[in-house]
Design a protein around this motif. Structure first.
Motif, PDB file in Angstrom:
ATOM      1  N   GLY A  80       1.794 -14.572  24.191  1.00 27.69           N
ATOM      2  CA  GLY A  80       0.605 -14.164  23.446  1.00 27.69           C
ATOM      3  C   GLY A  80       0.948 -13.613  22.074  1.00 27.69           C
ATOM      4  N   ALA A  81       2.006 -12.824  21.994  1.00 29.05           N
ATOM      5  CA  ALA A  81       2.420 -12.285  20.704  1.00 29.05           C
ATOM      6  C   ALA A  81       2.896 -13.401  19.779  1.00 29.05           C
ATOM      7  N   TRP A  82       3.630 -14.362  20.325  1.00 26.52           N
ATOM      8  CA  TRP A  82       4.111 -15.472  19.507  1.00 26.52           C
ATOM      9  C   TRP A  82       2.944 -16.323  19.014  1.00 26.52           C
ATOM     10  N   LEU A  83       2.016 -16.656  19.921  1.00 24.11           N
ATOM     11  CA  LEU A  83       0.851 -17.444  19.508  1.00 24.11           C
ATOM     12  C   LEU A  83       0.031 -16.712  18.456  1.00 24.11           C
ATOM     13  N   GLY A  84      -0.132 -15.412  18.645  1.00 24.94           N
ATOM     14  CA  GLY A  84      -0.889 -14.634  17.677  1.00 24.94           C
ATOM     15  C   GLY A  84      -0.247 -14.617  16.308  1.00 24.94           C
ATOM     16  N   SER A  85       1.065 -14.475  16.272  1.00 16.72           N
ATOM     17  CA  SER A  85       1.732 -14.397  14.973  1.00 16.72           C
ATOM     18  C   SER A  85       1.912 -15.756  14.311  1.00 16.72           C
ATOM     19  N   GLU A  86       2.088 -16.811  15.109  1.00 17.23           N
ATOM     20  CA  GLU A  86       2.350 -18.127  14.536  1.00 17.23           C
ATOM     21  C   GLU A  86       1.094 -18.959  14.297  1.00 17.23           C
ATOM     22  N   LEU A  87       0.080 -18.774  15.109  1.00 18.78           N
ATOM     23  CA  LEU A  87      -1.107 -19.621  14.985  1.00 18.78           C
ATOM     24  C   LEU A  87      -2.318 -18.880  14.434  1.00 18.78           C
ATOM     25  N   PHE A  88      -2.638 -17.752  15.039  1.00 18.94           N
ATOM     26  CA  PHE A  88      -3.893 -17.095  14.710  1.00 18.94           C
ATOM     27  C   PHE A  88      -3.800 -16.205  13.475  1.00 18.94           C
ATOM     28  N   LEU A  89      -2.677 -15.565  13.266  1.00 22.73           N
ATOM     29  CA  LEU A  89      -2.532 -14.663  12.128  1.00 22.73           C
ATOM     30  C   LEU A  89      -1.583 -15.199  11.058  1.00 22.73           C
ATOM     31  N   ALA A  90      -1.265 -16.468  11.135  1.00 24.90           N
ATOM     32  CA  ALA A  90      -0.316 -17.050  10.189  1.00 24.90           C
ATOM     33  C   ALA A  90      -0.968 -17.180   8.818  1.00 24.90           C
ATOM     34  N   LYS A  91      -0.273 -16.729   7.815  1.00 22.47           N
ATOM     35  CA  LYS A  91      -0.723 -16.906   6.439  1.00 22.47           C
ATOM     36  C   LYS A  91       0.499 -16.980   5.544  1.00 22.47           C
ATOM     37  N   GLU A  92       0.334 -17.627   4.446  1.00 21.99           N
ATOM     38  CA  GLU A  92       1.434 -17.797   3.511  1.00 21.99           C
ATOM     39  C   GLU A  92       1.532 -16.562   2.634  1.00 21.99           C
ATOM     40  N   LEU A  93       2.710 -15.990   2.570  1.00 23.27           N
ATOM     41  CA  LEU A  93       2.935 -14.814   1.749  1.00 23.27           C
ATOM     42  C   LEU A  93       3.722 -15.227   0.510  1.00 23.27           C
ATOM     43  N   LEU A  94       3.193 -14.912  -0.632  1.00 25.06           N
ATOM     44  CA  LEU A  94       3.853 -15.253  -1.885  1.00 25.06           C
ATOM     45  C   LEU A  94       4.257 -13.979  -2.603  1.00 25.06           C
ATOM     46  N   PHE A  95       5.443 -13.988  -3.128  1.00 23.75           N
ATOM     47  CA  PHE A  95       5.886 -12.868  -3.945  1.00 23.75           C
ATOM     48  C   PHE A  95       5.635 -13.221  -5.402  1.00 23.75           C
ATOM     49  N   GLN A  96       4.952 -12.343  -6.078  1.00 24.34           N
ATOM     50  CA  GLN A  96       4.731 -12.521  -7.504  1.00 24.34           C
ATOM     51  C   GLN A  96       5.186 -11.251  -8.214  1.00 24.34           C
ATOM     52  N   PRO A  97       5.985 -11.389  -9.241  1.00 25.75           N
ATOM     53  CA  PRO A  97       6.368 -10.209 -10.002  1.00 25.75           C
ATOM     54  C   PRO A  97       5.119  -9.550 -10.600  1.00 25.75           C
ATOM     55  N   PRO A  98       5.143  -8.245 -10.803  1.00 23.31           N
ATOM     56  CA  PRO A  98       3.949  -7.537 -11.288  1.00 23.31           C
ATOM     57  C   PRO A  98       3.379  -8.096 -12.591  1.00 23.31           C
ATOM     58  N   ALA A  99       4.219  -8.539 -13.508  1.00 22.96           N
ATOM     59  CA  ALA A  99       3.712  -9.047 -14.785  1.00 22.96           C
ATOM     60  C   ALA A  99       2.882 -10.325 -14.570  1.00 22.96           C
ATOM     61  N   GLU A 100       3.355 -11.220 -13.724  1.00 25.91           N
ATOM     62  CA  GLU A 100       2.608 -12.447 -13.448  1.00 25.91           C
ATOM     63  C   GLU A 100       1.295 -12.136 -12.733  1.00 25.91           C
ATOM     64  N   ARG A 101       1.348 -11.192 -11.815  1.00 26.39           N
ATOM     65  CA  ARG A 101       0.147 -10.832 -11.085  1.00 26.39           C
ATOM     66  C   ARG A 101      -0.912 -10.266 -12.025  1.00 26.39           C
ATOM     67  N   GLU A 102      -0.491  -9.416 -12.925  1.00 26.20           N
ATOM     68  CA  GLU A 102      -1.437  -8.836 -13.888  1.00 26.20           C
ATOM     69  C   GLU A 102      -2.022  -9.914 -14.793  1.00 26.20           C
ATOM     70  N   ALA A 103      -1.190 -10.885 -15.186  1.00 25.03           N
ATOM     71  CA  ALA A 103      -1.686 -11.971 -16.036  1.00 25.03           C
ATOM     72  C   ALA A 103      -2.714 -12.812 -15.282  1.00 25.03           C
ATOM     73  N   LEU A 104      -2.446 -13.111 -14.006  1.00 19.46           N
ATOM     74  CA  LEU A 104      -3.404 -13.879 -13.208  1.00 19.46           C
ATOM     75  C   LEU A 104      -4.697 -13.099 -12.997  1.00 19.46           C
ATOM     76  N   LEU A 105      -4.598 -11.805 -12.753  1.00 17.34           N
ATOM     77  CA  LEU A 105      -5.805 -10.995 -12.588  1.00 17.34           C
ATOM     78  C   LEU A 105      -6.609 -10.932 -13.878  1.00 17.34           C
ATOM     79  N   ALA A 106      -5.924 -10.856 -15.006  1.00 18.47           N
ATOM     80  CA  ALA A 106      -6.627 -10.829 -16.295  1.00 18.47           C
ATOM     81  C   ALA A 106      -7.370 -12.144 -16.521  1.00 18.47           C
ATOM     82  N   LYS A 107      -6.744 -13.292 -16.200  1.00 17.73           N
ATOM     83  CA  LYS A 107      -7.419 -14.588 -16.330  1.00 17.73           C
ATOM     84  C   LYS A 107      -8.642 -14.659 -15.425  1.00 17.73           C
ATOM     85  N   LYS A 108      -8.482 -14.140 -14.217  1.00 18.36           N
ATOM     86  CA  LYS A 108      -9.580 -14.171 -13.260  1.00 18.36           C
ATOM     87  C   LYS A 108     -10.746 -13.309 -13.756  1.00 18.36           C
TER      88      LYS A 108
END
Length: 115
Positions: A80-108
């Motif tokens: 159940g824990a494996w299914l929950g972590s791999e199927l139901f709660l799976a999401k892609e995590l991206l690392f963005q440096p703070p400067a890029e994140r701020e630039a994307l937020l400003a564009k948005k």
């Protein structure tokens, strides 16, 4: 008379049959039934050696369900824990440096203000 007391109270299991807990006993009976069924069902078709290996392979999952614990979890809890972590709660995590994140937020924000 000696009474064994576990160091951790959560590790206590009541033994029902032959020093096994009810869960372990039921899984052991299922493993034995599977092995016996495989033996008598396949012996005439495959021969004794191949059938004996298939009996072991057939009984192993039931034995694992009853006796194996991983990080304090039973096999069902682990699945159940494996299914929950791999199927139901799976999401892609991206690392963005703070400067890029701020630039994307400003564009948005800029696009949101023009709409």
């Amino acid at each position: 008379m000696e009474v064994k007391i576990p160091k951790e109270i959560r590790d206590y299991t009541e033994s029902v049959f032959f020093g096994l807990s009810l869960r372990q006993f039921i899984c052991a009976v299922c493993a034995i039934a599977t092995a016996v069924g495989c033996y008598f069902g396949l012996r005439s078709y495959l021969g004794t050696e191949v059938t004996s290996w298939l009996c072991v392979v057939g009984a192993a999952p039931f034995a694992a369900l009853g006796f194996v614990r991983y990080n304090g979890m039973t096999a069902e809890q682990l699945a159940g824990a494996w299914l929950g972590s791999e199927l139901f709660l799976a999401k892609e995590l991206l690392f963005q440096p703070p400067a890029e994140r701020e630039a994307l937020l400003a564009k948005k924000r800029k696009r949101g203000a023009t709409l």
